[in-house]
Design a protein around this motif. Sequence first.
Motif, PDB file in Angstrom:
ATOM      1  N   VAL A   1       0.856  -1.185   0.000  1.00 51.88           N
ATOM      2  CA  VAL A   1       0.000   0.000   0.000  1.00 51.88           C
ATOM      3  C   VAL A   1       0.894   1.238   0.000  1.00 51.88           C
ATOM      4  O   VAL A   1       1.657   1.464   0.934  1.00 51.88           O
ATOM      5  CB  VAL A   1      -0.938   0.035   1.229  1.00 51.88           C
ATOM      6  CG1 VAL A   1      -1.791   1.300   1.221  1.00 51.88           C
ATOM      7  CG2 VAL A   1      -1.825  -1.203   1.256  1.00 51.88           C
TER       8      VAL A   1
ATOM      9  N   GLY B   1       0.826   5.502  -1.472  1.00 55.75           N
ATOM     10  CA  GLY B   1       0.025   6.524  -2.138  1.00 55.75           C
ATOM     11  C   GLY B   1       0.457   7.935  -1.814  1.00 55.75           C
ATOM     12  O   GLY B   1       1.469   8.168  -1.152  1.00 55.75           O
TER      13      GLY B   1
ATOM     14  N   THR C   1      -8.058   8.129   1.827  1.00 52.27           N
ATOM     15  CA  THR C   1      -7.091   7.794   0.773  1.00 52.27           C
ATOM     16  C   THR C   1      -6.565   6.373   0.961  1.00 52.27           C
ATOM     17  O   THR C   1      -6.456   5.600   0.003  1.00 52.27           O
ATOM     18  CB  THR C   1      -5.919   8.799   0.775  1.00 52.27           C
ATOM     19  OG1 THR C   1      -6.438  10.117   0.583  1.00 52.27           O
ATOM     20  CG2 THR C   1      -4.920   8.493  -0.337  1.00 52.27           C
TER      21      THR C   1
ATOM     22  N   LEU D   1      -7.045   2.690  -1.447  1.00 54.19           N
ATOM     23  CA  LEU D   1      -5.895   1.921  -1.929  1.00 54.19           C
ATOM     24  C   LEU D   1      -5.907   0.465  -1.455  1.00 54.19           C
ATOM     25  O   LEU D   1      -4.921  -0.251  -1.622  1.00 54.19           O
ATOM     26  CB  LEU D   1      -4.594   2.588  -1.458  1.00 54.19           C
ATOM     27  CG  LEU D   1      -4.318   3.988  -2.027  1.00 54.19           C
ATOM     28  CD1 LEU D   1      -3.165   4.636  -1.284  1.00 54.19           C
ATOM     29  CD2 LEU D   1      -4.020   3.917  -3.514  1.00 54.19           C
TER      30      LEU D   1
END
Length: 231
Positions: free
Chosen positions: A59, A61, A195, A199
């Motif tokens: 993960v 981002g 967010t 993801l």
Amino acid sequence: MTKLTRKRKLALQKIEPGKNYSLKDASKLVQEITMTKFDASVDLDVRLGVDPRKANQMVRGIVTLPHGTGKEKRVLVLCTPDKEEEARQAGADYVGLDDFIEKIKGGWTDIDVVITSPNVMGKVGPLGKILGPRGLMPNPKSGTVTMEIGKAVKEVKAGKIDFKVDKYGIIHSSVGKVSFTPDKLIDNIREFLHTINKLKPAAAKGTYVKSIYVSSTMSLGIQVDTRSIDD
């Protein structure tokens, strides 16, 4: 054994062991228990139900916090002369190429973010052994290797954060300062968590967000009830 100060004891008394606090209460409490004389950072630790050793469960981002992090980020732009003015106009703290590459090779890393363009990565690439371990190496996935230099600088200055789950399945990040109002902290934390949720890897099974803790510099962690995020 370290002797607890009176302030520390009072702070400990405010946190109920084993209790999950609502995001609203946790945002207020983290300010109440912070005992530093400086404007401490407020940090978020999110434990995910993923195995980061597997590529399909990594993960990573980017998020731009609505109210920024409260920290002024020092940005270095490594670019060709035709991009230098664009970088300066956008607010970059340091702009250049060969001189700064030599400076970094000499051990200088007094910066928070490095932004560059694809056409100079041949020169920047060898700096990976210095910048990589410090989390400073430019990367296309984080938007720090781009031809849109000005836009990238502005986003970083506005509070854009590049985050990645660590080997223990935890994402750590600063989400503001103790001086922020609780509402601003809540906005920033919600944006960050939304967010992370977007993801979620398809390969991740079971509970995705296992736990959330809010803390400040040198304070205890306060566990946040995951169900309260959108209250």
